[in-house]
Design an enzyme around this catalytic site. Structure first.
Site, PDB file in Angstrom:
ATOM      1  N   LYS A   1     -44.307  -8.611  25.190  1.00  0.00           N
ATOM      2  CA  LYS A   1     -43.181  -9.239  24.420  1.00  0.00           C
ATOM      3  C   LYS A   1     -42.280 -10.134  24.905  1.00  0.00           C
ATOM      4  O   LYS A   1     -41.658 -10.986  24.481  1.00  0.00           O
ATOM      5  CB  LYS A   1     -42.646  -8.048  23.589  1.00  0.00           C
TER       6      LYS A   1
ATOM      7  N   THR B   1     -36.403  -8.873  20.696  1.00  0.00           N
ATOM      8  CA  THR B   1     -36.247  -9.706  21.903  1.00  0.00           C
ATOM      9  C   THR B   1     -36.544 -11.190  21.612  1.00  0.00           C
ATOM     10  O   THR B   1     -35.929 -12.002  22.370  1.00  0.00           O
ATOM     11  CB  THR B   1     -37.413  -9.509  23.048  1.00  0.00           C
TER      12      THR B   1
END
Length: 453
Positions: free
Chosen positions: A291, A348
């Site tokens: 990620k 994120t």
């Protein structure tokens, strides 16, 4: 209706239940330390509810954003004024001695959380000036500088903790960058008592650049397969600055040994910090590492001036790509639909406070990577992770245009606008697909751990 209250029973002690703005807040009597903590949080948030409680009750706190407390507070949000009895533990979890390796942003915030949960916490730092400063002021001079940390934390170092100290610990928590895990474990492995192993928890997110190893494999290489099988991993959408403010946070906790995942969950779990257990540490590790790469991509798009459609498309295609890579590796595709996968990816990729997003954003604004790394102030794991990821992708021959594009931009001198043009001009393809042949890297790792593939 603020100030309305009724009586409930908890550990046979009277308590006050307040209703305000569709939320019930329960305040029970507690220790002196709990009262100080509640008062401290209330002052910081400036949100004390001045309703008169029972003489044996402590204090009632309410925030329209979140509820802050120690273990003595339980709360639930309700859509109506009807009250349902709260589900409370019959006994509090046992308190542990915990040694945290890493005094950075995330390590210190988790130490604070555990300290406020009444665990006895030791935090190791390699810097003498940090050890002295923190123990004197209970503040981190480098990260979360405005936060007053729990007095249940004592910093040790700069020497590596002694074997005698290690044997006294119930839990070892590793919050150091992935590229430093192997070196640290090599130094510590001789101090581990295999007859009475502490619970070992890892919260780093990344892939070792030189070996393409996940942390699970690094543990097996340095400490042996027995310790690796019992190791536990925590990941999920969890910014440090929100954890120290007791914003409600949820994480995934995974281990190949289910009982170890449950132990870790019990140690961390609080009303403001929910833990969900699983048995796929490989998927959890890959999700947490990958990620960060896609966060660089979304930050880059924002830096170039692209807007919401682009960001949403990148996050969604990033999820599809990381699921494809993880499944090819041998992880469960379901793991990428959980907190460690889509949850952490969304956080994120959508927050300007994310370090990896910031790297991408500044690249999009035209800054050189070298200047960004020098001035970032902390580690952006995605920058190093993509090196190891590139080799994994090539070995498995899995389609990963976004990850390959970020690698080419960072390490092959690819022109940014040319790279975008190539991505957008690719021919149409299936939206969702999983590799037909999958699992070879995970099979090799399971064999190394002495488990059936």
């Amino acid at each position: 209706m603020t100030g309305t209250f009724c009586w409930v029973s908890y550990y046979l002690l009277p308590a006050t239940l307040y209703y305000t703005n569709n939320s019930f807040i329960r305040a029970s009597s507690g220790s002196l330390n709990q009262l100080y903590m509640l008062r401290y949080i209330a002052i910081r948030r400036n949100n004390i509810v001045n309703s008169k409680p029972h003489p044996r009750a402590s204090v009632v706190l309410y925030s329209h954003h979140t509820l802050f407390s120690r273990c003595s507070i339980r709360s639930t949000s309700l859509s109506t004024a009807k009250f349902t009895m709260l589900s409370l533990p019959s006994t509090p979890p046992p308190k542990s001695k915990i040694l945290v390796f890493g005094a950075g942003n995330f390590g210190s915030c988790l130490a604070d959380h555990l300290g406020d949960s009444d665990h006895e916490v030791f935090m190791w730092s390699r810097e003498a000036r940090f050890v002295e400063y923190f123990n004197k002021h209970h503040r981190n001079p480098d990260y979360l500088k405005d936060h007053q940390f729990s007095t249940n934390i004592r910093v040790v170092g700069p020497e590596i903790p002694s074997e005698e100290m290690m044997k006294q610990m119930d839990v070892l928590l590793f919050a150091i960058p992935t590229q430093g895990v192997r070196e640290t474990l090599i130094k510590l492995q001789h101090s581990l008592d295999h007859a009475n192993l502490p619970l070992m928890i890892f919260v780093n997110k990344g892939i070792e650049t030189d070996t393409q190893a996940l942390t699970l494999e690094i543990i097996a290489d340095t400490c042996g397969s027995e310790i690796a099988r019992a190791a536990t991993f925590i990941s999920g959408p969890s910014f440090a600055k929100e954890i120290v403010r007791r914003q409600p946070t949820s994480v995934s906790v995974a281990s190949l040994t289910e009982s170890q995942a449950k132990k870790a969950s019990e140690i961390f779990h609080q009303p403001w910090f929910r833990c969900y257990t699983g048995s796929d540490p490989i998927g959890l590790e890959l999700a947490g590492a990958l990620k960060n790469v896609y966060a660089i991509a979304t930050g880059l798009a924002d830096g170039l001036g692209f807007e919401n459609n682009t960001r949403a498309g990148l996050i969604t295609r990033g999820l599809a790509e990381m699921t494809r890579i993880g499944t090819a590796y041998g992880a469960s595709p379901l793991t990428f639909l959980g907190l460690a996968g889509v949850g952490d990816l969304f956080l994120t990729c959508s927050s300007p406070t994310s370090r990896n997003y910031t790297v991408g954003y500044r690249l999009g604004k035209g800054e050189p990577l070298e200047d960004i790394i020098k001035t970032l102030g902390s580690v952006a794991e995605g920058v190093t992770t993509v090196k190891g990821l590139k080799k994994i992708i090539d070995e498995m021959q899995v389609s990963a245009p976004l990850a390959n594009g970020i690698y080419a931009l960072l390490y092959e001198g690819k022109d940014l606008h040319e790279g975008i043009q190539e991505l957008m001009c690719r021919p149409p393809s299936r939206e969702l697909d999983l590799p037909e042949k999958a699992g070879e890297p995970a099979k090799r790792l399971m064999q190394k751990l002495g488990l059936d593939a």
